[in-house]
Design a protein around this motif. Sequence first.
Motif, PDB file in Angstrom:
ATOM      1  N   ASN A  53       5.157  -2.541  56.580  1.00 24.92           N
ATOM      2  CA  ASN A  53       4.902  -2.738  55.151  1.00 24.92           C
ATOM      3  C   ASN A  53       5.746  -3.871  54.589  1.00 24.92           C
ATOM      4  O   ASN A  53       5.272  -4.685  53.781  1.00 24.92           O
ATOM      5  N   PHE A  54       6.993  -3.921  55.009  1.00 26.99           N
ATOM      6  CA  PHE A  54       7.915  -4.971  54.555  1.00 26.99           C
ATOM      7  C   PHE A  54       7.400  -6.352  54.953  1.00 26.99           C
ATOM      8  O   PHE A  54       7.318  -7.265  54.130  1.00 26.99           O
ATOM      9  N   LEU A  55       7.027  -6.496  56.214  1.00 24.36           N
ATOM     10  CA  LEU A  55       6.545  -7.785  56.698  1.00 24.36           C
ATOM     11  C   LEU A  55       5.227  -8.177  56.037  1.00 24.36           C
ATOM     12  O   LEU A  55       4.986  -9.349  55.769  1.00 24.36           O
ATOM     13  N   ARG A  56       4.408  -7.199  55.781  1.00 27.28           N
ATOM     14  CA  ARG A  56       3.120  -7.484  55.132  1.00 27.28           C
ATOM     15  C   ARG A  56       3.343  -8.048  53.729  1.00 27.28           C
ATOM     16  O   ARG A  56       2.695  -9.016  53.328  1.00 27.28           O
ATOM     17  N   ILE A  57       4.269  -7.448  52.989  1.00 24.98           N
ATOM     18  CA  ILE A  57       4.566  -7.915  51.639  1.00 24.98           C
ATOM     19  C   ILE A  57       5.098  -9.349  51.673  1.00 24.98           C
ATOM     20  O   ILE A  57       4.681 -10.209  50.889  1.00 24.98           O
ATOM     21  N   ILE A  58       6.005  -9.625  52.612  1.00 25.01           N
ATOM     22  CA  ILE A  58       6.573 -10.969  52.731  1.00 25.01           C
ATOM     23  C   ILE A  58       5.481 -11.974  53.064  1.00 25.01           C
ATOM     24  O   ILE A  58       5.391 -13.041  52.457  1.00 25.01           O
ATOM     25  N   HIS A  59       4.658 -11.644  54.042  1.00 29.84           N
ATOM     26  CA  HIS A  59       3.593 -12.561  54.444  1.00 29.84           C
ATOM     27  C   HIS A  59       2.642 -12.848  53.292  1.00 29.84           C
ATOM     28  O   HIS A  59       2.272 -13.997  53.044  1.00 29.84           O
ATOM     29  N   GLU A  60       2.249 -11.817  52.566  1.00 33.50           N
ATOM     30  CA  GLU A  60       1.319 -11.999  51.457  1.00 33.50           C
ATOM     31  C   GLU A  60       1.924 -12.874  50.369  1.00 33.50           C
ATOM     32  O   GLU A  60       1.250 -13.748  49.807  1.00 33.50           O
ATOM     33  N   GLN A  61       3.203 -12.659  50.052  1.00 31.60           N
ATOM     34  CA  GLN A  61       3.849 -13.456  49.012  1.00 31.60           C
ATOM     35  C   GLN A  61       3.944 -14.922  49.419  1.00 31.60           C
ATOM     36  O   GLN A  61       3.625 -15.818  48.635  1.00 31.60           O
ATOM     37  N   LEU A  62       4.395 -15.161  50.648  1.00 28.88           N
ATOM     38  CA  LEU A  62       4.536 -16.531  51.121  1.00 28.88           C
ATOM     39  C   LEU A  62       3.186 -17.236  51.186  1.00 28.88           C
ATOM     40  O   LEU A  62       3.055 -18.396  50.777  1.00 28.88           O
ATOM     41  N   TYR A  63       2.199 -16.532  51.698  1.00 30.39           N
ATOM     42  CA  TYR A  63       0.875 -17.134  51.849  1.00 30.39           C
ATOM     43  C   TYR A  63       0.260 -17.430  50.488  1.00 30.39           C
ATOM     44  O   TYR A  63      -0.352 -18.492  50.293  1.00 30.39           O
ATOM     45  N   ASP A  64       0.422 -16.513  49.545  1.00 30.43           N
ATOM     46  CA  ASP A  64      -0.124 -16.728  48.208  1.00 30.43           C
ATOM     47  C   ASP A  64       0.550 -17.920  47.527  1.00 30.43           C
ATOM     48  O   ASP A  64      -0.106 -18.702  46.826  1.00 30.43           O
ATOM     49  N   GLU A  65       1.868 -18.052  47.708  1.00 31.24           N
ATOM     50  CA  GLU A  65       2.575 -19.197  47.134  1.00 31.24           C
ATOM     51  C   GLU A  65       2.029 -20.504  47.711  1.00 31.24           C
ATOM     52  O   GLU A  65       1.792 -21.469  46.980  1.00 31.24           O
TER      53      GLU A  65
END
Length: 205
Positions: A53-65
């Motif tokens: 879950n932690f990695l998913r949140i990080i990936h989504e935030q970075l990718y969205d940025e």
Amino acid sequence: MSRPSQNLDKVLIEVGKQMMSEGGITDLSIRQVCSRAKVNPGMFKYLFENRANFLRIIHEQLYDEFFNLMQEAADKESKSFDKLRTCLIAMARICREERPLFAAFIRDHMNGKLCEIIPKEEIVPKDLLLILKLVADCKADGFFPSHISDFQIAAILIPAAIVPILVESELKEMTNNLPQTFSIDLASEASCIERIDIVLKGLRT
């Protein structure tokens, strides 16, 4: 039960982003994240439940940025060709500024590690879809030959924008014994724009 007010989730996410840029998903240790962030592992479990879950949140935030910067760049232009050119330049700029993270993203995609946190059917390559849409618009406006597929054009443009940036430092190491008059500049703003313009010119009708 209310969430703690110390913004510890944001602290952990920022540390996780930094560590992901250093080694990608493969080498990211939650214990090390907690240690660097000075957060108790129990609090991490409370906030994120688990590593996935932690990695998913990080990936989504970075990718969205990353995607939002590309979209914003394209939206500043009116003509389809200018939109595509500006979008590619933005992609190159982000890659240059976040080279370790960009390389880690690509590595994780290539070795299948991303599927450990995001199911394949949920991975939506919004950046690729944006480039494909802009390519299609350029073809409709007569900028590119209609007989070349959209994917073929995208497969030429995207690597031209980012791959030289990712390999520049390695190339410099490989050629450090060559005369000083031989210089490598693949990642500067001017070099990226020049390369993108060369490829676009070659594709134009």
